[in-house]
Design an enzyme around this catalytic site. Structure first.
Site, PDB file in Angstrom:
ATOM      1  N   SER A 158       1.352  -1.125 -10.119  1.00  0.00           N
ATOM      2  CA  SER A 158       2.421  -0.122 -10.003  1.00  0.00           C
ATOM      3  C   SER A 158       3.701  -0.879  -9.686  1.00  0.00           C
ATOM      4  CB  SER A 158       2.079   0.827  -8.855  1.00  0.00           C
ATOM      5  OG  SER A 158       3.211   1.569  -8.479  1.00  0.00           O
ATOM      6  N   TYR A 171      -0.567   2.784  -0.355  1.00  0.00           N
ATOM      7  CA  TYR A 171      -0.640   2.733  -1.825  1.00  0.00           C
ATOM      8  C   TYR A 171       0.079   1.486  -2.338  1.00  0.00           C
ATOM      9  CZ  TYR A 171      -0.004   4.087  -6.725  1.00  0.00           C
ATOM     10  OH  TYR A 171       0.010   4.093  -8.104  1.00  0.00           O
TER      11      TYR A 171
END
Ligand code: NDP
Length: 251
Positions: A158, A171
């Protein structure tokens, strides 16, 4: 050897013919799109996820489209212990004797919150599903990947796994870990095996995770998962032989 820009890759129709590819988080979002796309290009896919009805729906779509029938692996990566992994390995070994591709895609968002208030239990859970489970699965499946002619492992990163951003907590940290795990594994497999290991950052994509991270965003502001598949196909297929240790963007 020069490699094309994976975003502009034009796959042959039978690119993945005869290949056996495991996709985690295959019941929805990007994982479901990748499973459908791999199957449409000839692969037998093993759909791994925690929700049987979602996996069955993807299975049925693939069969209805006339592609190779997939296998299902119902595993909750938050809870799975040794026996679940050993069973999976034994079943792939007895059915196929090898694994040609592994897409680590399953992940959870956890909470959007400052570090000062981040819940410790959520922290552990996110790190476990997004990073530790990918490590364990890679570890257990390496002998089957080694048995393939040119296996490809893809981890899912990401943009917050490359540069930390406020409130992305566990995350973001898990995705930094994923990038690191991919680099370590790529270095360990380079030259001495036929396994290549890379990371993909899908970029903002229209899925349930995106909706929960950005609830105010206009839904069609982001591309559908099916439209970002070129880099996934490039990395899974034989044209990316020799391409390893890279982290690429879909958008
Ligand atoms: P979704 O939330 O739509 O899908 C995630 C998938 O992972 C679901 O199929 C889910 O299963 C599965 N999963 C979650 N927890 C577990 C578990 N414990 N065991 C097994 N499977 C599990 O997310 P996306 O499709 O958006 O994301 C796919 C990947 O792409 C993730 O790694 C994400 O971090 C990454 N990514 C996504 C972006 C985006 O904008 N969408 C941007 C950047 C990266 P179930 O449906 O049953 O809960």
């Amino acid at each position: 050897m020069s490699h094309p820009d994976p975003r502009n890759y034009q796959p042959a129709g039978d690119l993945l013919g005869g290949r056996v590819i495991l996709v985690t988080g295959a019941g929805s979002g990007i994982g479901a799109a990748a499973a459908r796309s791999f199957a449409a290009h000839g692969a037998t896919v093993i759909l791994l996820g925690r929700t049987t009805r979602k996996l069955e729906a993807v299975h049925d779509e693939i069969v209805a489209a006339g592609h190779p029938p997939p296998a299902l692996a119902v595993i909750d990566l938050a809870r799975a212990q040794g026996p679940a992994y050993f069973d999976l390995v034994a079943q792939i070994q007895s059915s196929y004797g090898r694994l040609d591709g592994l897409l680590h895609n399953a992940a959870i968002l956890g909470e959007r919150s400052p570090i000062e208030h981040y819940d410790v239990g959520t922290w552990h859970q996110v790190l476990h599903v997004n990073l530790t489970a990918a490590f364990v699965l890679s570890r257990e499946l390496l002998p089957l990947l080694r048995a393939a002619d040119d296996a490809s492992v893809i981890f899912t990163s990401s943009s917050v796994g490359r540069r930390g951003r406020a409130y992305w907590g566990a995350y973001a940290v898990s995705k930094f870990g994923v990038e690191g795990l991919a680099q370590v594994l790529a270095d360990e497999t380079r030259d001495i095996t036929r396994i290549r290991v890379n990371c993909i950052n899908p970029g903002g994509t229209r899925t349930a995770m995106r909706r929960s991270a950005f609830p105010a965003e206009v839904p069609d502001a982001r591309p559908e998962p099916a439209s970002i598949m070129a880099p996934y196909l490039y990395l899974m297929g034989p044209d990316s032989r020799g391409f390893t240790g890279q982290s690429i963007d879909c958008q």
